[in-house]
Design a protein around this motif. Structure first.
Motif, PDB file in Angstrom:
ATOM      1  N   GLY A 236       5.103   3.025 -11.360  1.00 15.06           N
ATOM      2  CA  GLY A 236       5.792   4.288 -11.116  1.00 15.06           C
ATOM      3  C   GLY A 236       5.075   5.118 -10.073  1.00 15.06           C
ATOM      4  O   GLY A 236       5.701   5.697  -9.178  1.00 15.06           O
ATOM      5  N   TRP A 237       3.731   5.193 -10.198  1.00 15.41           N
ATOM      6  CA  TRP A 237       2.958   5.925  -9.181  1.00 15.41           C
ATOM      7  C   TRP A 237       3.149   5.292  -7.808  1.00 15.41           C
ATOM      8  O   TRP A 237       3.309   5.989  -6.807  1.00 15.41           O
ATOM      9  CB  TRP A 237       1.470   5.908  -9.537  1.00 15.41           C
ATOM     10  CG  TRP A 237       0.634   6.404  -8.381  1.00 15.41           C
ATOM     11  CD1 TRP A 237       0.313   7.690  -8.094  1.00 15.41           C
ATOM     12  CD2 TRP A 237       0.073   5.598  -7.337  1.00 15.41           C
ATOM     13  NE1 TRP A 237      -0.415   7.756  -6.930  1.00 15.41           N
ATOM     14  CE2 TRP A 237      -0.580   6.482  -6.442  1.00 15.41           C
ATOM     15  CE3 TRP A 237       0.056   4.233  -7.070  1.00 15.41           C
ATOM     16  CZ2 TRP A 237      -1.240   6.030  -5.306  1.00 15.41           C
ATOM     17  CZ3 TRP A 237      -0.598   3.778  -5.940  1.00 15.41           C
ATOM     18  CH2 TRP A 237      -1.247   4.676  -5.064  1.00 15.41           C
ATOM     19  N   PHE A 238       3.153   3.959  -7.760  1.00 11.32           N
ATOM     20  CA  PHE A 238       3.264   3.252  -6.480  1.00 11.32           C
ATOM     21  C   PHE A 238       4.566   3.608  -5.766  1.00 11.32           C
ATOM     22  O   PHE A 238       4.566   3.963  -4.583  1.00 11.32           O
ATOM     23  CB  PHE A 238       3.181   1.741  -6.721  1.00 11.32           C
ATOM     24  CG  PHE A 238       3.431   0.918  -5.491  1.00 11.32           C
ATOM     25  CD1 PHE A 238       2.460   0.782  -4.520  1.00 11.32           C
ATOM     26  CD2 PHE A 238       4.655   0.283  -5.302  1.00 11.32           C
ATOM     27  CE1 PHE A 238       2.691   0.033  -3.379  1.00 11.32           C
ATOM     28  CE2 PHE A 238       4.889  -0.469  -4.168  1.00 11.32           C
ATOM     29  CZ  PHE A 238       3.908  -0.592  -3.206  1.00 11.32           C
ATOM     30  N   PHE A 239       5.694   3.528  -6.475  1.00 12.05           N
ATOM     31  CA  PHE A 239       6.982   3.797  -5.833  1.00 12.05           C
ATOM     32  C   PHE A 239       7.144   5.283  -5.498  1.00 12.05           C
ATOM     33  O   PHE A 239       7.767   5.633  -4.488  1.00 12.05           O
ATOM     34  CB  PHE A 239       8.126   3.308  -6.723  1.00 12.05           C
ATOM     35  CG  PHE A 239       8.209   1.811  -6.799  1.00 12.05           C
ATOM     36  CD1 PHE A 239       8.576   1.066  -5.690  1.00 12.05           C
ATOM     37  CD2 PHE A 239       7.892   1.136  -7.967  1.00 12.05           C
ATOM     38  CE1 PHE A 239       8.642  -0.320  -5.741  1.00 12.05           C
ATOM     39  CE2 PHE A 239       7.950  -0.246  -8.032  1.00 12.05           C
ATOM     40  CZ  PHE A 239       8.323  -0.982  -6.916  1.00 12.05           C
ATOM     41  N   ASN A 240       6.566   6.159  -6.314  1.00 12.13           N
ATOM     42  CA  ASN A 240       6.585   7.587  -5.975  1.00 12.13           C
ATOM     43  C   ASN A 240       5.738   7.860  -4.732  1.00 12.13           C
ATOM     44  O   ASN A 240       6.083   8.702  -3.899  1.00 12.13           O
ATOM     45  CB  ASN A 240       6.070   8.419  -7.150  1.00 12.13           C
ATOM     46  CG  ASN A 240       7.071   8.495  -8.284  1.00 12.13           C
ATOM     47  OD1 ASN A 240       8.281   8.419  -8.054  1.00 12.13           O
ATOM     48  ND2 ASN A 240       6.587   8.626  -9.509  1.00 12.13           N
TER      49      ASN A 240
ATOM     50  N   ARG B 102       7.019   9.628  -1.340  1.00 10.21           N
ATOM     51  CA  ARG B 102       6.383  10.836  -0.795  1.00 10.21           C
ATOM     52  C   ARG B 102       5.961  10.643   0.655  1.00 10.21           C
ATOM     53  O   ARG B 102       6.056  11.555   1.472  1.00 10.21           O
ATOM     54  CB  ARG B 102       5.153  11.217  -1.638  1.00 10.21           C
ATOM     55  CG  ARG B 102       5.468  11.753  -3.012  1.00 10.21           C
ATOM     56  CD  ARG B 102       4.241  12.431  -3.618  1.00 10.21           C
ATOM     57  NE  ARG B 102       3.080  11.542  -3.672  1.00 10.21           N
ATOM     58  CZ  ARG B 102       2.799  10.742  -4.691  1.00 10.21           C
ATOM     59  NH1 ARG B 102       3.612  10.708  -5.744  1.00 10.21           N
ATOM     60  NH2 ARG B 102       1.718   9.988  -4.680  1.00 10.21           N
ATOM     61  N   LYS B 103       5.481   9.454   0.985  1.00 15.87           N
ATOM     62  CA  LYS B 103       4.979   9.179   2.336  1.00 15.87           C
ATOM     63  C   LYS B 103       6.048   8.588   3.255  1.00 15.87           C
ATOM     64  O   LYS B 103       5.752   8.232   4.399  1.00 15.87           O
ATOM     65  CB  LYS B 103       3.794   8.208   2.259  1.00 15.87           C
ATOM     66  CG  LYS B 103       2.624   8.723   1.435  1.00 15.87           C
ATOM     67  CD  LYS B 103       2.033   9.991   2.029  1.00 15.87           C
ATOM     68  CE  LYS B 103       0.824  10.457   1.233  1.00 15.87           C
ATOM     69  NZ  LYS B 103       0.226  11.696   1.795  1.00 15.87           N
ATOM     70  N   ASN B 104       7.279   8.479   2.745  1.00 12.32           N
ATOM     71  CA  ASN B 104       8.385   7.923   3.533  1.00 12.32           C
ATOM     72  C   ASN B 104       8.047   6.512   4.030  1.00 12.32           C
ATOM     73  O   ASN B 104       8.237   6.166   5.198  1.00 12.32           O
ATOM     74  CB  ASN B 104       8.719   8.831   4.722  1.00 12.32           C
ATOM     75  CG  ASN B 104      10.048   8.465   5.375  1.00 12.32           C
ATOM     76  OD1 ASN B 104      10.965   7.968   4.704  1.00 12.32           O
ATOM     77  ND2 ASN B 104      10.161   8.690   6.674  1.00 12.32           N
ATOM     78  N   LEU B 105       7.534   5.685   3.123  1.00 11.44           N
ATOM     79  CA  LEU B 105       7.157   4.316   3.455  1.00 11.44           C
ATOM     80  C   LEU B 105       8.166   3.340   2.870  1.00 11.44           C
ATOM     81  O   LEU B 105       8.658   3.523   1.759  1.00 11.44           O
ATOM     82  CB  LEU B 105       5.759   3.995   2.901  1.00 11.44           C
ATOM     83  CG  LEU B 105       4.608   4.858   3.417  1.00 11.44           C
ATOM     84  CD1 LEU B 105       3.321   4.501   2.691  1.00 11.44           C
ATOM     85  CD2 LEU B 105       4.443   4.679   4.922  1.00 11.44           C
TER      86      LEU B 105
END
Length: 220
Positions: free
Chosen positions: A23-27, A31-34
């Motif tokens: 969850g942290w990874f996809f958020n 956030r970084k528009n990656l």
């Protein structure tokens, strides 16, 4: 990929409550528009003075070739790459409803070869030279007349191939066909291009070589 990034994040983050979850990874990506992208080019990082080297090379070419208004037929660029000799397609057109779509091949789908492409600044194409890594000719394979085939043990463009085969089977016929006394060949700085044997062979054949600065071939 996810595990590699989250592991790195765990190493950097000093917060004991940080878990590095999916969850942290996809958020983090949001956030970084990656987004996940296919890699388009690979290579080492350019040198800090790359810009100056490129500009100096362009000025050299402008002073020696462009401003002198030379015959564009004498300006030739050559580069090598690797391809599969018989790269079969995975799709074809067939009648609707048939269960099998067989394709007839030469049996050389896994034969990887090296090929040298050459062209002049006047858009004339020289004969491609293909190196096939074997001593005996391939069965059921008839190359077109506008291609030079060379059978050799390792299938790589070593100095002897360039000084003996490439010059006499690609460059010389082009010079004769276009009534040229000399040509200027642009090459990258691959080791096989820079040996004294190759330089001597080029000089003896009235081929002046201009080397593209190392690691800057893609830019120039």
């Amino acid at each position: 990929m996810i595990r590699m990034i989250t592991t790195r994040a765990l190493m950097i983050n000093k917060n004991n409550n940080f878990m590095g979850s999916n969850g942290w990874f996809f958020n983090f990506l949001r956030r970084k528009n990656l987004v996940l992208r296919r890699i388009t080019t690979k290579g080492r990082e350019l040198a800090k003075e790359a810009r100056k080297i490129v500009m100096d090379h362009l000025k050299f070419c402008s002073d020696n070739f462009v401003l002198r208004e030379l015959n564009r037929d004498i300006l030739i660029n050559m580069d090598e790459t690797s391809i599969y000799l018989d790269s079969s397609r995975t799709t074809t057109y067939e009648q609707s409803g048939v269960k099998r779509c067989p394709a007839v091949t030469t049996g050389n789908e896994q034969t990887k070869v090296s090929i040298a492409f050459s062209a002049s600044a006047s858009s004339k194409k020289l004969k491609p030279m293909i190196l096939i890594p074997r001593k005996t000719p391939l069965k059921n394979f008839s190359p077109p007349s506008n291609v030079v085939i060379v059978y050799c043990t390792n299938g790589n463009f070593i100095g002897s191939i360039i000084s003996n085969q490439y010059i006499h089977k690609v460059i010389k016929p082009y010079m004769i066909l276009n009534d040229l006394e000399k040509v200027n060949l642009f090459l990258d700085c691959a080791p096989c291009h820079c040996t004294q044997t190759v330089k001597t062979a080029f000089q003896a054949s009235n081929v002046q070589v201009t080397y593209i600065p190392i690691r800057l071939t893609n830019l120039l």
